[in-house]
Design a protein around this motif. Structure first.
Motif, mmCIF file in Angstrom:
data_model
loop_
_atom_site.group_PDB
_atom_site.id
_atom_site.type_symbol
_atom_site.label_atom_id
_atom_site.label_comp_id
_atom_site.label_asym_id
_atom_site.label_seq_id
_atom_site.Cartn_x
_atom_site.Cartn_y
_atom_site.Cartn_z
ATOM 1 N N ASP B 77 0.823 -1.202 0.000
ATOM 2 C CA ASP B 77 0.000 0.000 0.000
ATOM 3 C C ASP B 77 0.860 1.255 0.000
ATOM 4 O OD1 ASP B 77 -2.147 -1.603 0.071
ATOM 5 O OD2 ASP B 77 -2.517 -1.420 2.235
ATOM 6 N N ALA B 78 1.925 1.224 0.820
ATOM 7 C CA ALA B 78 2.714 2.438 0.992
ATOM 8 C C ALA B 78 3.573 2.762 -0.227
ATOM 9 C CB ALA B 78 3.597 2.311 2.236
ATOM 10 N N PHE B 79 4.119 1.728 -0.882
ATOM 11 C CA PHE B 79 5.099 2.021 -1.937
ATOM 12 C C PHE B 79 4.663 1.582 -3.334
ATOM 13 C CE2 PHE B 79 7.413 0.846 2.027
ATOM 14 C CZ PHE B 79 7.743 2.132 2.409
ATOM 15 N N GLY B 80 3.719 0.661 -3.424
ATOM 16 C CA GLY B 80 3.270 0.213 -4.741
ATOM 17 C C GLY B 80 4.414 -0.358 -5.551
ATOM 18 N N TRP B 81 4.346 -0.128 -6.876
ATOM 19 C CA TRP B 81 5.410 -0.644 -7.738
ATOM 20 C C TRP B 81 6.724 0.090 -7.524
ATOM 21 C CZ3 TRP B 81 5.007 -5.140 -9.967
ATOM 22 C CH2 TRP B 81 3.724 -5.636 -10.276
ATOM 23 N N GLY B 82 6.646 1.294 -6.956
ATOM 24 C CA GLY B 82 7.851 2.067 -6.714
ATOM 25 C C GLY B 82 8.832 1.345 -5.802
ATOM 26 N N PHE B 83 8.331 0.370 -5.035
ATOM 27 C CA PHE B 83 9.179 -0.428 -4.151
ATOM 28 C C PHE B 83 10.328 -1.062 -4.927
ATOM 29 C CE2 PHE B 83 10.025 -4.355 -1.662
ATOM 30 C CZ PHE B 83 10.294 -3.766 -0.436
ATOM 31 N N LEU B 84 10.009 -1.497 -6.146
ATOM 32 C CA LEU B 84 11.011 -2.225 -6.935
ATOM 33 C C LEU B 84 12.121 -1.317 -7.448
ATOM 34 C CD1 LEU B 84 8.699 -4.565 -9.018
ATOM 35 C CD2 LEU B 84 10.218 -5.206 -7.158
ATOM 36 N N THR B 85 11.827 -0.022 -7.594
ATOM 37 C CA THR B 85 12.816 0.850 -8.234
ATOM 38 C C THR B 85 13.461 1.822 -7.250
ATOM 39 O OG1 THR B 85 10.983 2.306 -8.836
ATOM 40 C CG2 THR B 85 11.755 0.778 -10.518
ATOM 41 N N SER B 86 13.025 1.777 -6.000
ATOM 42 C CA SER B 86 13.600 2.714 -5.038
ATOM 43 C C SER B 86 14.804 2.091 -4.332
ATOM 44 C CB SER B 86 12.539 3.109 -4.012
ATOM 45 O OG SER B 86 13.162 3.506 -2.805
ATOM 46 N N ALA B 87 15.867 2.904 -4.198
ATOM 47 C CA ALA B 87 17.077 2.407 -3.541
ATOM 48 C C ALA B 87 17.105 2.797 -2.071
ATOM 49 C CB ALA B 87 18.321 2.938 -4.250
ATOM 50 N N GLY B 88 16.061 3.425 -1.591
ATOM 51 C CA GLY B 88 16.055 3.870 -0.200
ATOM 52 C C GLY B 88 15.841 2.699 0.753
ATOM 53 N N TRP B 89 16.401 2.818 1.937
ATOM 54 C CA TRP B 89 16.135 1.813 2.972
ATOM 55 C C TRP B 89 16.370 2.478 4.305
ATOM 56 C CZ3 TRP B 89 13.883 -2.843 2.248
ATOM 57 C CH2 TRP B 89 13.823 -3.701 3.353
ATOM 58 N N ASN B 90 15.347 3.141 4.808
ATOM 59 C CA ASN B 90 15.532 3.916 6.024
ATOM 60 C C ASN B 90 14.449 3.595 7.046
ATOM 61 O OD1 ASN B 90 15.850 5.823 8.017
ATOM 62 N ND2 ASN B 90 16.463 7.438 6.588
ATOM 63 N N PRO B 91 14.785 2.764 8.032
ATOM 64 C CA PRO B 91 13.794 2.372 9.032
ATOM 65 C C PRO B 91 13.276 3.555 9.849
ATOM 66 C CG PRO B 91 15.716 0.946 9.124
ATOM 67 C CD PRO B 91 16.056 2.075 8.210
ATOM 68 N N VAL B 92 14.080 4.619 9.974
ATOM 69 C CA VAL B 92 13.646 5.741 10.799
ATOM 70 C C VAL B 92 12.523 6.517 10.119
ATOM 71 C CG1 VAL B 92 14.369 7.822 12.004
ATOM 72 C CG2 VAL B 92 15.944 5.901 11.802
ATOM 73 N N THR B 93 12.743 6.852 8.832
ATOM 74 C CA THR B 93 11.704 7.578 8.113
ATOM 75 C C THR B 93 10.703 6.626 7.454
ATOM 76 O OG1 THR B 93 13.077 7.605 6.140
ATOM 77 C CG2 THR B 93 13.258 9.487 7.619
ATOM 78 N N GLU B 94 10.924 5.320 7.655
ATOM 79 C CA GLU B 94 10.048 4.295 7.065
ATOM 80 C C GLU B 94 9.944 4.425 5.551
ATOM 81 O OE1 GLU B 94 6.376 3.708 9.246
ATOM 82 O OE2 GLU B 94 7.598 2.339 10.438
ATOM 83 N N GLU B 95 11.102 4.626 4.916
ATOM 84 C CA GLU B 95 11.118 4.612 3.465
ATOM 85 C C GLU B 95 11.895 3.387 3.032
ATOM 86 O OE1 GLU B 95 12.304 8.267 1.382
ATOM 87 O OE2 GLU B 95 11.627 9.230 3.247
ATOM 88 N N PHE B 96 11.246 2.551 2.240
ATOM 89 C CA PHE B 96 11.896 1.303 1.865
ATOM 90 C C PHE B 96 11.795 1.061 0.377
ATOM 91 C CE2 PHE B 96 10.414 0.779 6.221
ATOM 92 C CZ PHE B 96 11.611 0.476 6.845
ATOM 93 N N GLY B 97 12.852 0.493 -0.192
ATOM 94 C CA GLY B 97 12.841 0.106 -1.596
ATOM 95 C C GLY B 97 13.658 -1.148 -1.757
ATOM 96 N N ALA B 98 13.341 -1.910 -2.789
ATOM 97 C CA ALA B 98 13.971 -3.222 -2.945
ATOM 98 C C ALA B 98 15.210 -3.181 -3.833
ATOM 99 C CB ALA B 98 12.955 -4.203 -3.524
ATOM 100 N N LEU B 99 15.492 -2.030 -4.429
ATOM 101 C CA LEU B 99 16.496 -2.005 -5.491
ATOM 102 C C LEU B 99 17.863 -2.508 -5.031
ATOM 103 C CD1 LEU B 99 16.862 -1.306 -8.437
ATOM 104 C CD2 LEU B 99 17.614 0.967 -7.762
ATOM 105 N N VAL B 100 18.307 -2.045 -3.855
ATOM 106 C CA VAL B 100 19.641 -2.445 -3.390
ATOM 107 C C VAL B 100 19.704 -3.954 -3.176
ATOM 108 C CG1 VAL B 100 21.332 -2.219 -1.547
ATOM 109 C CG2 VAL B 100 20.076 -0.218 -2.326
ATOM 110 N N ALA B 101 18.703 -4.485 -2.469
ATOM 111 C CA ALA B 101 18.727 -5.913 -2.164
ATOM 112 C C ALA B 101 18.575 -6.758 -3.420
ATOM 113 C CB ALA B 101 17.620 -6.244 -1.165
#
Lengths: 285, 340
Positions: B77-101
């Protein structure tokens, strides 16, 4: 008349020789790596192993002594419980595949899915079991760890059972049926017995495989520095202990980790070799 | 007709024949009939019982997908398809993306395959065609022992033995030769993408090698002998007969190795460095899906954080499912319709 090597023949021979050399080197590489890894594990592992290693609880970092007795016991119990769950499940599913599901759609689908699950990432199994058995109950538990290991074992046991049952000659089945035995009596009275040794081998290989698994235990059985008191609490086990100790900055914990690696590797290789020997002995007959 | 015996037809035909007037004019005695009915009921129950467990395996797979899908809801819900293309991974601001992993998983796997496939094919070839007969069994056993060593031992060995070797010798050497490439830039720390790929390679070599050897051994002897008879060298037999014959099986073996490498956790987690950033250098520490899960799953506080990790698990499961599914399909074609 003598055969003369044309330049073409000489070229073909040279290429052939080069390929043979490269391929032999690859095999040599495999052998060298095996010896290298095993000797590192054996030398560094043996150094950490003494009587205390098998009888004492872990010591805090910096304190001398201590052992991994609780983790050894935990791994054995978790694996046995996993086998208790997975073996009946796998044997029944394997029976369906071999006896009834040779041409059915359920059989074909299950066979295919089982083959995929054999290679599925074990950490995902850990996540799944966490969601089903850990989070709803609010605590990590040995039972959930065993279930995770069982899920990994089931497809292996299923497929080996199927193969071993198929190896029982048709004449044996016909003889039992001709005596008027119903199909299920034939299975329990004759076929399972005939296939027992092969099925045992498959089960041993599956046990060997899961006893070295770490990823599915990370979020389920977790780990513990104490003796286990029930299956409803985190349970110490060798692999997660190895992981924690090896990643720790303490020298004596890292030494313990090598000891754990040695014990796990030795146990698994012994299981593997024994089951292969059993299988080889059976083959000629 | 060589139809296999199955539970349902065997007893039923027996009963039918016993009851048919042509075979047996007198009606069968009552106890016999009851025994027949009992047997039939027992067999039905037995078949149904075993089928339940077979179905259980399918349900297991289904519930794994369903559960991962449902529980990754907050992240979906929070990130949609953008999850796949985002390189962010920040537990504090709760921004996550799968690109790095995801890219870490792919890069380490590609390195592993580049190294492992040629070596495994070489070993398989040696075991199937070149090795003296006496060496075949011991070497085959050695390869299978390598495959049996648990992955955590590979990981630990990689961390304590291979990583220092990499930082002291291999990486500086690579840098002096290829230092101008961004791939080999940065401080040689030992741990990082390259080392993770190599440990993975080591782990999948025995696996690919033993499956490929079995594929090579399936090539009919008559085919090989005809080629030798024409004057082919060993290499020509391999290139023109064995590889074309076993192509599907070899692809299957490589894809199975690929599936293993993608999902491997412990061998990678020790040596990949566990850093959540993208880097063009293979010496830099990174993260794979599996290592991210292993390191962060139990520490994830917050629903979105946990959901993002579960979604990573779902992505990994989906990728490996497709890869292994394809591999199994090819292996089945190789084995032929009768032996699937």
């Amino acid at each position: 008349m003598t055969m003369r090597d044309t330049p073409d023949t000489r070229h073909r021979r040279a290429v052939n020789r080069a390929v043979l050399v490269v391929s032999s080197l690859a095999a040599l590489f495999g052998l060298v790596m095996l010896i290298w890894i095993l000797s590192d594990v054996a030398i560094k592992g043996m150094a950490a192993i003494n009587w205390d290693f098998f009888t004492q609880l872990p010591a805090p970092p910096g304190e001398a002594g201590g052992g991994l007795a609780n983790a050894i016991l935990g791994t054995v119990l978790l694996t046995l419980l996993a086998a208790l769950i997975a073996v009946p499940f796998g044997v029944m599913a394997g029976t369906y595949l071999s006896e009834f599901g040779k041409d059915t759609r359920l059989g074909a689908t299950t066979r295919y899915v089982a083959d995929i699950l054999v290679s599925a990432p074990s950490i995902v199994v850990g996540v799944f079991v966490y969601l089903v058995l850990v989070r709803p109950f609010g605590n990590f538990s040995g039972l959930s760890g065993s279930v995770a290991l069982a899920i990994i074992m089931i497809p292996v046991v299923t497929r080996t059972t199927e193969e071993m049952l198929r190896l029982v000659p048709k004449e044996v089945r016909e003889a039992a049926l001709a005596l008027g035995a119903p199909y299920w009596r034939m299975m329990f009275g004759v076929i399972y017995r005939a296939a027992a040794a092969g099925m045992m081998t498959g089960i041993m290989l599956a046990v060997a495989r899961v006893s070295g698994e770490t990823a599915p235990l990370l979020f389920t059985a977790l780990n513990s520095p104490y003796w286990m008191e029930s299956l409803n609490e985190p349970v110490a086990n060798l692999t997660v202990t190895l992981f924690n100790y090896a990643m720790s900055p303490y020298d004596d914990w890292q030494a313990m980790a090598w000891g754990a690696a040695f014990v796990i590797t030795a146990a698994i290789l012994a299981l593997t070799v024994i089951s292969r020997l059993l299988l080889m002995k059976r083959k000629p007959s | 007709m060589a139809r296999p015996l199955t539970a349902v037809d065997a007893p039923e035909t027996a009963v039918a024949e016993a009851a048919s007037p042509a075979a047996m004019p007198a009606p069968p005695a009552a106890p016999r009939v009851r025994a027949g009915l009992m047997a039939r009921f027992g067999d039905r129950a037995y078949r149904g019982f075993t089928a339940t467990f077979a179905l259980g395996i399918l349900l297991l797979l289904g519930s794994m997908f369903l559960m991962l899908w449902r529980e990754s809801g907050p992240a979906l819900d929070a990130f949609g398809w953008g999850f796949l293309t985002s390189a962010g991974w920040n537990p504090v601001t709760e921004e996550f993306g799968a690109l790095v992993a995801v890219s870490g998983t792919l890069v380490s796997t590609v390195i592993a395959l580049l190294v492992a496939v040629p070596i495994s094919l070489g070993i398989a070839l040696f075991l199937a065609e070149i090795s003296p007969r006496r060496l075949r069994t011991p070497l085959g056993v050695a390869i299978e022992l390598l495959a049996a060593i648990p992955s955590i031992v590979y990981g630990m060995w990689g961390l304590f033995v291979l990583a220092p070797l990499m930082s002291d010798h291999v990486q500086p050497a690579l840098q002096t030769v290829f230092g101008f490439l961004p791939l080999f830039s940065g401080p040689p720390m030992g741990i990082g993408m390259l080392t993770a790929g190599l440990v993975l390679a080591l782990m999948i070599v025995p696996f690919i090698a033993s499956v490929t050897r079995d594929v090579f051994l399936m090539v009919p002897t008559t085919l090989k002998e005809s080629a030798y008879g024409l004057g082919c060298t060993t290499w020509e037999v391999v290139r023109d007969v064995m590889i074309p014959y076993g192509r599907k099986g070899i692809f299957g073996a490589v894809f199975l190795g690929l599936g293993r490498a993608l999902g491997e956790t412990m061998a990678v987690t020790f040596v990949i460095g566990n850093a959540h950033r993208l880097s063009s250098s293979l010496f830099a520490p990174g993260n794979s899906i599996a290592s991210t899960l292993a390191n962060e799953f139990t520490e994830a506080d917050g629903d979105v954080y946990l959901a993002a990790l579960i979604e990573l698990g779902l992505i990994l499961f989906a990728i490996t499912f497709v890869i292994i599914g394809l591999a199994q399909l090819w292996m089945r074609r190789m084995a032929g319709p009768g032996k699937a």
